[in-house]
Scaffold this motif. Structure first.
Motif, PDB file in Angstrom:
ATOM      1  N   TYR A 318       0.800  -1.228   0.000  1.00 56.35           N
ATOM      2  CA  TYR A 318       0.000   0.000   0.000  1.00 56.35           C
ATOM      3  C   TYR A 318       0.835   1.282   0.000  1.00 56.35           C
ATOM      4  O   TYR A 318       0.290   2.383   0.106  1.00 56.35           O
ATOM      5  CB  TYR A 318      -0.998   0.028   1.165  1.00 56.35           C
ATOM      6  CG  TYR A 318      -0.424  -0.015   2.558  1.00 56.35           C
ATOM      7  CD1 TYR A 318       0.152   1.108   3.140  1.00 56.35           C
ATOM      8  CD2 TYR A 318      -0.490  -1.175   3.321  1.00 56.35           C
ATOM      9  CE1 TYR A 318       0.657   1.078   4.426  1.00 56.35           C
ATOM     10  CE2 TYR A 318       0.011  -1.219   4.618  1.00 56.35           C
ATOM     11  CZ  TYR A 318       0.578  -0.092   5.163  1.00 56.35           C
ATOM     12  OH  TYR A 318       1.064  -0.129   6.448  1.00 56.35           O
ATOM     13  N   GLY A 320       3.243   4.173  -1.772  1.00 54.32           N
ATOM     14  CA  GLY A 320       3.296   4.773  -3.095  1.00 54.32           C
ATOM     15  C   GLY A 320       4.648   4.584  -3.748  1.00 54.32           C
ATOM     16  O   GLY A 320       5.603   4.110  -3.126  1.00 54.32           O
ATOM     17  N   GLU A 321       4.735   4.978  -5.022  1.00 54.94           N
ATOM     18  CA  GLU A 321       5.982   4.805  -5.773  1.00 54.94           C
ATOM     19  C   GLU A 321       6.641   6.129  -6.152  1.00 54.94           C
ATOM     20  O   GLU A 321       7.817   6.148  -6.484  1.00 54.94           O
ATOM     21  CB  GLU A 321       5.710   3.989  -7.041  1.00 54.94           C
ATOM     22  CG  GLU A 321       5.241   2.565  -6.769  1.00 54.94           C
ATOM     23  CD  GLU A 321       5.043   1.773  -8.044  1.00 54.94           C
ATOM     24  OE1 GLU A 321       5.128   2.387  -9.137  1.00 54.94           O
ATOM     25  OE2 GLU A 321       4.818   0.552  -7.962  1.00 54.94           O
ATOM     26  N   ASP A 322       5.888   7.213  -6.121  1.00 52.99           N
ATOM     27  CA  ASP A 322       6.405   8.510  -6.555  1.00 52.99           C
ATOM     28  C   ASP A 322       7.115   9.206  -5.400  1.00 52.99           C
ATOM     29  O   ASP A 322       6.487   9.634  -4.425  1.00 52.99           O
ATOM     30  CB  ASP A 322       5.243   9.378  -7.049  1.00 52.99           C
ATOM     31  CG  ASP A 322       5.733  10.667  -7.703  1.00 52.99           C
ATOM     32  OD1 ASP A 322       6.949  10.951  -7.623  1.00 52.99           O
ATOM     33  OD2 ASP A 322       4.895  11.382  -8.289  1.00 52.99           O
ATOM     34  N   LYS A 325       5.890  12.602  -4.049  1.00 59.22           N
ATOM     35  CA  LYS A 325       4.657  12.666  -3.268  1.00 59.22           C
ATOM     36  C   LYS A 325       4.796  12.021  -1.886  1.00 59.22           C
ATOM     37  O   LYS A 325       4.118  12.421  -0.944  1.00 59.22           O
ATOM     38  CB  LYS A 325       3.516  11.973  -4.021  1.00 59.22           C
ATOM     39  CG  LYS A 325       3.130  12.643  -5.325  1.00 59.22           C
ATOM     40  CD  LYS A 325       1.975  11.895  -5.982  1.00 59.22           C
ATOM     41  CE  LYS A 325       1.539  12.574  -7.272  1.00 59.22           C
ATOM     42  NZ  LYS A 325       0.432  11.843  -7.930  1.00 59.22           N
ATOM     43  N   TYR A 326       5.653  11.006  -1.799  1.00 58.70           N
ATOM     44  CA  TYR A 326       5.751  10.240  -0.551  1.00 58.70           C
ATOM     45  C   TYR A 326       7.212  10.169  -0.101  1.00 58.70           C
ATOM     46  O   TYR A 326       8.111   9.945  -0.910  1.00 58.70           O
ATOM     47  CB  TYR A 326       5.220   8.816  -0.740  1.00 58.70           C
ATOM     48  CG  TYR A 326       3.860   8.740  -1.382  1.00 58.70           C
ATOM     49  CD1 TYR A 326       2.713   8.992  -0.638  1.00 58.70           C
ATOM     50  CD2 TYR A 326       3.725   8.413  -2.725  1.00 58.70           C
ATOM     51  CE1 TYR A 326       1.462   8.921  -1.223  1.00 58.70           C
ATOM     52  CE2 TYR A 326       2.481   8.343  -3.320  1.00 58.70           C
ATOM     53  CZ  TYR A 326       1.348   8.600  -2.570  1.00 58.70           C
ATOM     54  OH  TYR A 326       0.114   8.536  -3.149  1.00 58.70           O
ATOM     55  N   THR A 329       8.583   5.454   0.066  1.00 55.66           N
ATOM     56  CA  THR A 329       8.074   4.773  -1.123  1.00 55.66           C
ATOM     57  C   THR A 329       8.324   3.271  -1.021  1.00 55.66           C
ATOM     58  O   THR A 329       8.994   2.801  -0.095  1.00 55.66           O
ATOM     59  CB  THR A 329       8.771   5.320  -2.376  1.00 55.66           C
ATOM     60  OG1 THR A 329      10.184   5.031  -2.277  1.00 55.66           O
ATOM     61  CG2 THR A 329       8.559   6.821  -2.505  1.00 55.66           C
ATOM     62  N   LYS A 330       7.785   2.544  -1.969  1.00 53.55           N
ATOM     63  CA  LYS A 330       7.991   1.091  -1.998  1.00 53.55           C
ATOM     64  C   LYS A 330       9.472   0.746  -2.023  1.00 53.55           C
ATOM     65  O   LYS A 330       9.933  -0.130  -1.281  1.00 53.55           O
ATOM     66  CB  LYS A 330       7.301   0.491  -3.236  1.00 53.55           C
ATOM     67  CG  LYS A 330       5.781   0.511  -3.212  1.00 53.55           C
ATOM     68  CD  LYS A 330       5.230  -0.101  -4.489  1.00 53.55           C
ATOM     69  CE  LYS A 330       3.713  -0.073  -4.517  1.00 53.55           C
ATOM     70  NZ  LYS A 330       3.111  -0.988  -3.555  1.00 53.55           N
TER      71      LYS A 330
END
Length: 529
Positions: A318, A320-322, A325-326, A329-330
């Motif tokens: 759950y 994010g990848e960007d 924005k986060y 991230t993963k």
């Protein structure tokens, strides 16, 4: 005609039949259980509050009364009291009946709650609705199958806890830790989470949270819905989430370093609390063979690896990848997990390798390689992390470990395999604490081999399957990952051979000094001590 005396003990009880008072006490407790059975068959009780009070009171008073008749008038100290000759404590027919009943209850609780009266639509019925008065009194909400379970669990720990106090009344350590597990179960595990539910409203909702339950026991705590609940609860929710993380990486290592894993397993944990109180009559049934010890080490650490993979996969699913924005991230999370596991492995291998058994070394290398290979496959070929989706791993863990192992087997098999089956073979938190205890804890059980008379009481009563007598005969300190520091081995020793101690790390593990005394300068060794 005079009665033939077959018992050579000066203090043992030779009576094989129940006293009248014991029969009445047992009948009272069974009557309380029978009311619950009637409720589960949808018998309509005109006044649920009254009948629920009668039922729970009868169960508790029956246990207390029966316990009082057993231990009143007896001298202080622990005696075998024909424990291997009673069918209910030696895998006889009563033990199997109790085991099957407990197993059946857990199967219904986890997989068929509708038979307890849980209804997806409309009001609940059966034994669940029978507990509505108590649930509404505490939380303001109707009961659920988990409230019923929590209430019965708490009654069992409190009532059998008093029995435990009477039995071990000669030992202050046992009394203190029993009061501790009774307190934590009643307050932290049962009342506080229910009181928190009263604070919930349309605009504010706290997740149900047992504050003493630490990951990986509360393996669901970092699932998306739980994290969302924490965040939506505002400051209090964030504090609870942060406390959960701090408990894992700060509180747990510090307390284990100072006191060993006993601070949790024998003083706080609800699973351990039930095992120590209600499961106490079955502690001698734990398997003491070396083969069982080997199986234990592989199984419990495999469960730990399983929960680490599952939690990693769930959190990764759950995020994010960007990166714009986060902040988490993963990729950052996965790299962080790999680095943490790699550094942990490297630190243990460099500084504590000599304290690991050969199979522990092979297992650690094997598990690390498997994790790294699967992560590499995920990045290299795009396969799902750990070869399947996170939800499948979560469901598999929840079913196999969270339900079957911890509940159905962990408690249902008390009368057959002993009271610490789950703690010994399945609990991933016990594995975490065990590694910390083995590698960098100040806790140990010291022995005085010169005083040991090889009576075997210590090994008999060890619920974790440790052959304590083998250590005591050699005068060797006991530093085992599986030891929960319950102290019963010390409590039942007639010679004071065993002592629970917190001391420096030096000389904590000393088999070579004892077994190879001719190869060391004994005078130098004594001077160091």
């Amino acid at each position: 005609m005079s009665k033939l005396e077959n018992n050579m003990s000066l203090t043992g009880d030779v009576s094989k039949s129940l006293k009248t008072s014991q029969k009445l006490a047992a009948g009272l407790g069974i009557a309380g259980l029978f009311i619950l059975v009637l409720a589960s068959f949808n018998i309509n009780f005109p006044n649920k509050t009254l009948w629920l009070t009668i039922s729970l009171s009868s169960i508790a008073i029956g246990i207390l009364w029966y316990s009082y008749t057993i231990y009143t008038g007896k001298t202080e100290g622990i005696k075998n009291d024909r424990i291997w000759f009673k069918s209910n404590t030696n895998r006889g027919l009563p033990a199997w009946i109790i085991g099957i009943a407990l197993t059946g209850f857990y199967i219904v609780l986890y997989f068929y709650p509708q038979y307890m009266g849980l209804n997806a639509e409309g009001d609940n019925t059966g034994v669940i609705s029978f507990f509505d008065p108590l649930s509404k009194l505490i939380s303001g909400n109707p009961a659920s199958q988990w409230f019923v379970y929590g209430a019965l669990y708490t009654v069992a720990i409190l009532a059998f806890g008093v029995k435990f106090l009477w039995k071990y009344r000669h030992n202050n350590y046992e009394k203190l830790r029993t009061f501790s597990v009774m307190f934590f179960q009643l307050s932290f595990a049962f009342l506080i989470p229910e009181f928190m539910s009263r604070l919930n409203s349309e605009n504010f909702s706290l997740p149900y949270y047992d504050l003493k339950s630490i990951w990986p026991l509360n393996y669901y705590n970092f699932e998306q819905y739980r994290v969302d609940q924490f965040i939506s609860a505002g400051t209090i929710g964030m504090v609870m989430l942060i406390f959960g993380v701090i408990s894992i990486f700060v509180i747990t290592p510090i307390l284990t370093y100072k006191y060993g894993k006993r601070w949790y397993c024998s003083w706080v944990c609800g699973c351990g609390g039930l095992a120590e109180t209600a499961g106490d009559p079955y502690r001698h049934l734990s398997d003491k063979k070396q083969s069982a010890w080997k199986i234990e080490r592989w199984v419990v650490h495999s469960v730990l690896v399983f929960v680490v993979l599952m939690t990693t996969a769930v959190i990764h699913s759950y995020l994010g990848e960007d990166p714009s924005k986060y902040w988490l991230t993963k990729n950052i999370f996965l790299i962080g997990v790999v680095l943490f596991l790699g550094l942990l492995f490297a630190g243990i291998w460099i500084f504590k390798r000599q304290e690991l058994k050969k199979d522990a070394r092979y297992g650690a290398i094997g598990y690390l390689v498997i994790v790294l290979v699967m992560v590499g496959m995920h990045y290299g070929s795009g396969t799902p992390l750990f070869l399947t989706n996170a939800e499948t791993i979560r469901q598999a863990y929840g079913f196999l470990i969270g339900a079957i192992f911890s509940g159905v087997i962990g408690v249902g098999f008390y009368p057959i395999f002993g009271n610490r089956v789950w703690c010994r073979f399945g609990c991933p938190f016990a594995a975490v604490l065990g590694m910390q205890q083995r590698l960098f804890s100040k806790f140990r059980i010291t022995t005085n081999g010169g005083q040991c008379i090889s009576c075997g009481n210590c090994s008999t009563y060890c619920e974790m399957g440790i052959d304590v007598r083998a250590y005591a005969q050699k005068g060797e300190n006991i530093v085992r990952s599986s030891c929960v520091g319950c102290g019963i081995c010390s409590a039942v020793c007639p010679r004071g051979v065993l002592k629970l101690e917190n001391d420096s790390m030096d000389g904590r593990i000393n088999p070579n000094e004892i077994l190879l005394g001719n190869d060391v300068n004994l005078m130098n060794l004594l001077n160091k001590k």
